[in-house]
Write a protein that holds these residues in place. Structure first.
Motif, PDB file in Angstrom:
ATOM      1  N   VAL A   1      50.558  35.440  44.069  1.00 38.36           N
ATOM      2  CA  VAL A   1      51.038  34.771  45.285  1.00 38.36           C
ATOM      3  C   VAL A   1      49.885  34.138  46.059  1.00 38.36           C
ATOM      4  O   VAL A   1      50.106  33.266  46.909  1.00 38.36           O
ATOM      5  CB  VAL A   1      51.835  35.732  46.195  1.00 38.36           C
ATOM      6  CG1 VAL A   1      53.045  36.291  45.464  1.00 38.36           C
ATOM      7  CG2 VAL A   1      50.954  36.858  46.729  1.00 38.36           C
ATOM      8  N   LEU A   2      48.642  34.560  45.743  1.00 42.95           N
ATOM      9  CA  LEU A   2      47.466  33.938  46.364  1.00 42.95           C
ATOM     10  C   LEU A   2      46.773  32.972  45.408  1.00 42.95           C
ATOM     11  O   LEU A   2      45.684  32.474  45.704  1.00 42.95           O
ATOM     12  CB  LEU A   2      46.482  35.032  46.813  1.00 42.95           C
ATOM     13  CG  LEU A   2      46.930  35.822  48.049  1.00 42.95           C
ATOM     14  CD1 LEU A   2      46.071  37.056  48.251  1.00 42.95           C
ATOM     15  CD2 LEU A   2      46.881  34.941  49.292  1.00 42.95           C
ATOM     16  N   TYR A   3      47.418  32.731  44.253  1.00 46.67           N
ATOM     17  CA  TYR A   3      46.934  31.762  43.253  1.00 46.67           C
ATOM     18  C   TYR A   3      45.516  32.094  42.776  1.00 46.67           C
ATOM     19  O   TYR A   3      44.661  31.215  42.653  1.00 46.67           O
ATOM     20  CB  TYR A   3      46.978  30.337  43.808  1.00 46.67           C
ATOM     21  CG  TYR A   3      48.268  29.970  44.484  1.00 46.67           C
ATOM     22  CD1 TYR A   3      49.509  30.358  43.951  1.00 46.67           C
ATOM     23  CD2 TYR A   3      48.275  29.251  45.680  1.00 46.67           C
ATOM     24  CE1 TYR A   3      50.702  30.034  44.573  1.00 46.67           C
ATOM     25  CE2 TYR A   3      49.469  28.920  46.313  1.00 46.67           C
ATOM     26  CZ  TYR A   3      50.677  29.319  45.758  1.00 46.67           C
ATOM     27  OH  TYR A   3      51.854  28.998  46.383  1.00 46.67           O
ATOM     28  N   LYS A   4      45.272  33.363  42.478  1.00 43.40           N
ATOM     29  CA  LYS A   4      43.952  33.789  42.039  1.00 43.40           C
ATOM     30  C   LYS A   4      43.895  33.906  40.514  1.00 43.40           C
ATOM     31  O   LYS A   4      44.647  34.674  39.913  1.00 43.40           O
ATOM     32  CB  LYS A   4      43.590  35.146  42.671  1.00 43.40           C
ATOM     33  CG  LYS A   4      43.507  35.111  44.197  1.00 43.40           C
ATOM     34  CD  LYS A   4      42.424  34.150  44.673  1.00 43.40           C
ATOM     35  CE  LYS A   4      42.402  34.047  46.188  1.00 43.40           C
ATOM     36  NZ  LYS A   4      41.350  33.127  46.679  1.00 43.40           N
ATOM     37  N   PRO A   5      43.000  33.156  39.857  1.00 36.36           N
ATOM     38  CA  PRO A   5      42.830  33.265  38.404  1.00 36.36           C
ATOM     39  C   PRO A   5      42.475  34.702  38.021  1.00 36.36           C
ATOM     40  O   PRO A   5      41.766  35.399  38.760  1.00 36.36           O
ATOM     41  CB  PRO A   5      41.670  32.313  38.107  1.00 36.36           C
ATOM     42  CG  PRO A   5      41.663  31.354  39.254  1.00 36.36           C
ATOM     43  CD  PRO A   5      42.096  32.146  40.452  1.00 36.36           C
ATOM     44  N   MET A   6      42.975  35.132  36.862  1.00 35.81           N
ATOM     45  CA  MET A   6      42.804  36.532  36.476  1.00 35.81           C
ATOM     46  C   MET A   6      42.250  36.690  35.064  1.00 35.81           C
ATOM     47  O   MET A   6      42.628  35.935  34.163  1.00 35.81           O
ATOM     48  CB  MET A   6      44.155  37.252  36.546  1.00 35.81           C
ATOM     49  CG  MET A   6      44.707  37.430  37.943  1.00 35.81           C
ATOM     50  SD  MET A   6      46.381  38.147  37.926  1.00 35.81           S
ATOM     51  CE  MET A   6      47.377  36.672  37.619  1.00 35.81           C
ATOM     52  N   LEU A   7      41.404  37.678  34.907  1.00 39.77           N
ATOM     53  CA  LEU A   7      41.008  38.183  33.596  1.00 39.77           C
ATOM     54  C   LEU A   7      41.605  39.583  33.512  1.00 39.77           C
ATOM     55  O   LEU A   7      41.221  40.466  34.285  1.00 39.77           O
ATOM     56  CB  LEU A   7      39.487  38.236  33.444  1.00 39.77           C
ATOM     57  CG  LEU A   7      38.968  38.906  32.165  1.00 39.77           C
ATOM     58  CD1 LEU A   7      39.513  38.218  30.914  1.00 39.77           C
ATOM     59  CD2 LEU A   7      37.442  38.925  32.142  1.00 39.77           C
ATOM     60  N   LEU A   8      42.552  39.780  32.607  1.00 45.55           N
ATOM     61  CA  LEU A   8      43.318  41.020  32.547  1.00 45.55           C
ATOM     62  C   LEU A   8      42.911  41.875  31.349  1.00 45.55           C
ATOM     63  O   LEU A   8      42.763  41.374  30.238  1.00 45.55           O
ATOM     64  CB  LEU A   8      44.815  40.712  32.469  1.00 45.55           C
ATOM     65  CG  LEU A   8      45.378  39.888  33.636  1.00 45.55           C
ATOM     66  CD1 LEU A   8      46.834  39.523  33.371  1.00 45.55           C
ATOM     67  CD2 LEU A   8      45.246  40.647  34.957  1.00 45.55           C
ATOM     68  N   ILE A   9      42.741  43.171  31.619  1.00 44.56           N
ATOM     69  CA  ILE A   9      42.473  44.149  30.566  1.00 44.56           C
ATOM     70  C   ILE A   9      43.588  45.181  30.650  1.00 44.56           C
ATOM     71  O   ILE A   9      43.454  46.207  31.339  1.00 44.56           O
ATOM     72  CB  ILE A   9      41.088  44.808  30.740  1.00 44.56           C
ATOM     73  CG1 ILE A   9      39.994  43.735  30.762  1.00 44.56           C
ATOM     74  CG2 ILE A   9      40.825  45.817  29.624  1.00 44.56           C
ATOM     75  CD1 ILE A   9      38.596  44.277  30.969  1.00 44.56           C
ATOM     76  N   PRO A  10      44.721  44.928  29.999  1.00 47.05           N
ATOM     77  CA  PRO A  10      45.881  45.813  30.156  1.00 47.05           C
ATOM     78  C   PRO A  10      45.679  47.186  29.534  1.00 47.05           C
ATOM     79  O   PRO A  10      44.981  47.326  28.524  1.00 47.05           O
ATOM     80  CB  PRO A  10      46.996  45.045  29.440  1.00 47.05           C
ATOM     81  CG  PRO A  10      46.292  44.165  28.463  1.00 47.05           C
ATOM     82  CD  PRO A  10      44.996  43.787  29.116  1.00 47.05           C
ATOM     83  N   LEU A  11      46.272  48.176  30.164  1.00 50.62           N
ATOM     84  CA  LEU A  11      46.296  49.517  29.601  1.00 50.62           C
ATOM     85  C   LEU A  11      47.175  49.490  28.355  1.00 50.62           C
ATOM     86  O   LEU A  11      48.303  49.008  28.390  1.00 50.62           O
ATOM     87  CB  LEU A  11      46.870  50.494  30.633  1.00 50.62           C
ATOM     88  CG  LEU A  11      46.873  51.979  30.276  1.00 50.62           C
ATOM     89  CD1 LEU A  11      45.444  52.488  30.171  1.00 50.62           C
ATOM     90  CD2 LEU A  11      47.644  52.769  31.340  1.00 50.62           C
ATOM     91  N   CYS A  12      46.659  49.992  27.252  1.00 52.48           N
ATOM     92  CA  CYS A  12      47.432  49.962  26.013  1.00 52.48           C
ATOM     93  C   CYS A  12      47.119  51.203  25.183  1.00 52.48           C
ATOM     94  O   CYS A  12      46.210  51.964  25.503  1.00 52.48           O
ATOM     95  CB  CYS A  12      47.153  48.692  25.207  1.00 52.48           C
ATOM     96  SG  CYS A  12      45.415  48.425  24.783  1.00 52.48           S
ATOM     97  N   GLY A  13      47.909  51.412  24.140  1.00 49.18           N
ATOM     98  CA  GLY A  13      47.710  52.586  23.292  1.00 49.18           C
ATOM     99  C   GLY A  13      48.870  53.549  23.385  1.00 49.18           C
ATOM    100  O   GLY A  13      49.907  53.261  23.995  1.00 49.18           O
ATOM    101  N   SER A  14      48.694  54.734  22.835  1.00 51.46           N
ATOM    102  CA  SER A  14      49.782  55.712  22.730  1.00 51.46           C
ATOM    103  C   SER A  14      50.199  56.295  24.072  1.00 51.46           C
ATOM    104  O   SER A  14      51.297  56.819  24.214  1.00 51.46           O
ATOM    105  CB  SER A  14      49.369  56.855  21.791  1.00 51.46           C
ATOM    106  OG  SER A  14      48.187  57.482  22.268  1.00 51.46           O
ATOM    107  N   GLY A  15      49.332  56.204  25.075  1.00 49.38           N
ATOM    108  CA  GLY A  15      49.656  56.787  26.370  1.00 49.38           C
ATOM    109  C   GLY A  15      50.466  55.888  27.277  1.00 49.38           C
ATOM    110  O   GLY A  15      50.702  56.225  28.437  1.00 49.38           O
TER     111      GLY A  15
END
Length: 391
Positions: free
Chosen positions: A301-315
């Protein structure tokens, strides 16, 4: 059951992700009802243990007043998709929660129940259905969590953040689904970047030498992200002013002080930023974070570019991966998934994002995603129209 048209009950909790969007809707409900000459009361049904009560009772709207007028705690049993001995004991907690929620709802007689999900929300939604109280629920992630899969059976309407989420349902089920986006607190629509810079002790300048990189890992912090930042601080601080929310759990305060002393004004660690976060986010040039729905939409909503490192894996059930991929496919974010989240790829991604034209292109994509109408306002007006329609 005769209901109180001036009272709406809310439920949801267990994590801030199941509370803050609900508070955004609750605040907008009060605001919209006031504009129409009504005085609305909000009651919240949450987990009797944990953070729920503290967050709800300390939440204030833009007018400085408390958003929720009362809080009712009920037991919370977790619904697990895997075998655990706790599943057996939690069955009794869920049953107790149902009857507790039913007693509360019979006493309050709310005009509607809004659920933001989380395990604590399932018994109140079922109790509301049995008491013939209209139920509205919201799913912030790209895919439905287990609690909302169950709550949808009790709901008159489910709000979702993505058109693609709605399209996964049958044609009949889609009649009860409305795409709104994810509710974000009003504070993120009324920001002051200068206040953010003042809080960070960064002097605004037309010749600002470096962009501001805001690193977020949630309230607890993300060890993976924290470690990645520390490993690459030499390079990062050469190219960015790094504002690092290290988290209340997964952080090392003594290390943060040591690194701050070494890198000076180029490295600004904070264990947690809450009240000032909207202004800090507004002051940042780009965001590095997990891909939780709230973090993504607050940046969007603030139009901020993002570099995302999503939580992933068995948990995890993969919701952050789905969220991240959606924004990546729309050209609104870069994503480092799993083993891709290493020092080399971090530098490659952030080198691209050093370019103002690259960030501007992402901002335009974010503008298309977030739209012009507040999700909280759209949801609030829909609920109020349903309440007033029966008058």
């Amino acid at each position: 059951m005769i209901c109180n048209k001036n009272l709406v009950a809310f439920t949801g909790g267990g994590t801030g992700g199941h509370i803050y969007p609900g508070l955004a809707v609750a605040e907008q409900l009060k605001k919209s009802s006031s504009e129409n000459g009504h005085s609305l009361t909000i009651a919240w049904i949450g987990n009797s243990k944990g953070m729920d009560k503290k967050i709800i009772e300390n939440a204030h709207g833009s007018d400085g007043k408390k958003i929720a007028d009362s809080f009712y705690g009920i037991p919370s049993g977790k619904l697990r998709r895997y075998f655990s001995l706790q599943n057996f004991s939690d069955i009794f907690k869920i049953i107790a929660a149902y009857f507790s929620a039913r007693r509360i709802l019979r006493k309050l007689k709310p005009a509607a129940l809004f659920s933001k999900g989380g395990f604590v929300s399932v018994p109140p939604c079922l109790a509301a259905k049995h008491l013939h109280i209209p139920v509205f629920t919201h799913e912030c992630d790209f895919t439905l969590g287990l609690a909302n899969r169950i709550n949808f059976k009790s709901a008159d309407t489910m709000f979702v953040s993505y058109e693609e989420t709605k399209n996964k349902f049958s044609e009949e089920a889609q009649k009860r689904i409305l795409v709104t986006g994810n509710p974000v607190r009003d504070a993120f629509y009324d920001t002051n970047p200068q206040k953010g810079l003042d809080f960070l002790h960064i002097k605004a300048s037309a010749e600002k030498p470096k962009p501001i990189l805001l690193v977020l890992g949630g309230s607890s912090g993300a060890k993976q992200i924290n470690d990645l930042i520390v490993e690459n601080l030499d390079w990062l601080c050469q190219n960015y002013i790094v504002v690092h929310q290290t988290g209340l759990v997964n952080s090392d305060e003594s290390l943060s002080k040591e690194l701050k002393a070494k890198y000076g004004e180029n490295y600004k660690p904070y264990s947690f930023i809450y009240e000032q976060m909207p202004d800090v986010l507004a002051a940042a040039d780009l965001i590095l974070s997990r891909a939780g729905a709230n973090s993504i939409w607050e940046a969007a909503v603030l139009y901020k570019p993002m570099l995302l490192i999503p939580l992933c894996g068995s948990g995890t059930r993969g919701d952050q991966v789905d969220n991240a991929k959606f924004f990546e496919e729309k050209g609104a974010a870069l994503v480092l998934l799993g083993q891709e989240a290493n020092s080399e790829n971090l530098k490659k991604s952030l080198t691209k994002m050093l370019e103002p034209d690259f960030r501007q292109a992402m901002k335009e994509k974010l503008c298309n995603i977030s739209g012009s109408q507040k999700p909280s306002k759209q949801i609030a007006e829909y609920i109020l129209n349903n309440i007033w329609r029966t008058e």
